[in-house]
Design a protein around this motif. Sequence first.
Motif, PDB file in Angstrom:
ATOM      1  N   GLY A   1       0.848  -1.141   0.119  1.00  0.00           N
ATOM      2  CA  GLY A   1      -0.362  -0.199  -0.051  1.00  0.00           C
ATOM      3  C   GLY A   1       0.759   1.280   0.134  1.00  0.00           C
ATOM      4  O   GLY A   1       2.099   1.245   0.336  1.00  0.00           O
ATOM      5  N   GLU A   2       0.516   2.543  -0.560  1.00  0.00           N
ATOM      6  CA  GLU A   2       0.846   3.621  -0.140  1.00  0.00           C
ATOM      7  C   GLU A   2       1.360   4.283   0.937  1.00  0.00           C
ATOM      8  O   GLU A   2       2.450   5.070   0.458  1.00  0.00           O
ATOM      9  N   GLU A   3       0.525   3.850   2.056  1.00  0.00           N
ATOM     10  CA  GLU A   3       1.244   4.453   3.423  1.00  0.00           C
ATOM     11  C   GLU A   3       2.105   4.097   3.997  1.00  0.00           C
ATOM     12  O   GLU A   3       2.620   4.194   5.148  1.00  0.00           O
ATOM     13  N   ALA A   4       2.462   2.818   3.263  1.00  0.00           N
ATOM     14  CA  ALA A   4       3.445   1.787   3.589  1.00  0.00           C
ATOM     15  C   ALA A   4       4.647   2.814   2.420  1.00  0.00           C
ATOM     16  O   ALA A   4       6.060   1.622   2.911  1.00  0.00           O
ATOM     17  N   GLN A   5       4.686   3.075   1.461  1.00  0.00           N
ATOM     18  CA  GLN A   5       6.096   3.570   0.756  1.00  0.00           C
ATOM     19  C   GLN A   5       7.222   3.952   1.590  1.00  0.00           C
ATOM     20  O   GLN A   5       8.626   3.665   0.866  1.00  0.00           O
ATOM     21  N   ALA A   6       7.064   4.880   2.854  1.00  0.00           N
ATOM     22  CA  ALA A   6       7.639   5.829   3.515  1.00  0.00           C
ATOM     23  C   ALA A   6       8.430   4.633   3.971  1.00  0.00           C
ATOM     24  O   ALA A   6       9.798   4.340   4.648  1.00  0.00           O
ATOM     25  N   ALA A   7       7.884   3.816   5.080  1.00  0.00           N
ATOM     26  CA  ALA A   7       8.704   2.643   5.669  1.00  0.00           C
ATOM     27  C   ALA A   7       9.060   1.520   4.783  1.00  0.00           C
ATOM     28  O   ALA A   7      10.410   1.450   5.246  1.00  0.00           O
TER      29      ALA A   7
END
Length: 184
Positions: free
Chosen positions: A91-97
């Motif tokens: 998912g996009e929200e996990a991109q930074a992680a």
Amino acid sequence: MTKRTILTALAAGGMLALTACGSDSAEDAEASGEVGSETLAALVEEHEQLSTTAEILGDTGLQNVFDGNAPYTIFAPTDDAFDALDIPLDGEEAQAARVAILREHIVPGFLTRDDIVGAIESGGGSVEMQTMGSNTLTFSEDGGTLLVASSDGTEARVAGAVMSGANGSVFPIDGVLKSTDEPG
């Protein structure tokens, strides 16, 4: 001998000491003791046990960095290592992680296994290297196996043959290293 020739000779020597783990063109070059012409991004993409790392590189745009000329060494967690991780990577929200995780596995410069082992021997049994993130990796050896520990104590082993290409090396490892500065 030029600096490039010396680095090429060191890389070739280090690769001969390791066993091949497949029949990809990059691994064929490695088995013959040659430094391949592929970029780091291509080496990761071709390795059958690094598909999660390859996917993260592509999804986050980091593949362009590793297709460039700057030298890096990637300590790439295998797919099994990512599968064991309890942090969501989809998912996009996990991109930074995902970017943060990989940054903690990248060291600037072109390092071979021989370079690291030589530094371990010169350093009295271990050597530390700063990642592109906030992590410090500590390297040691156990019976010929190269070990790497994160600044938070997470440990991994080099899990397969080291691949060297035009702009650096990829060391497959059997764990995901997380810095104490990273959440999770």
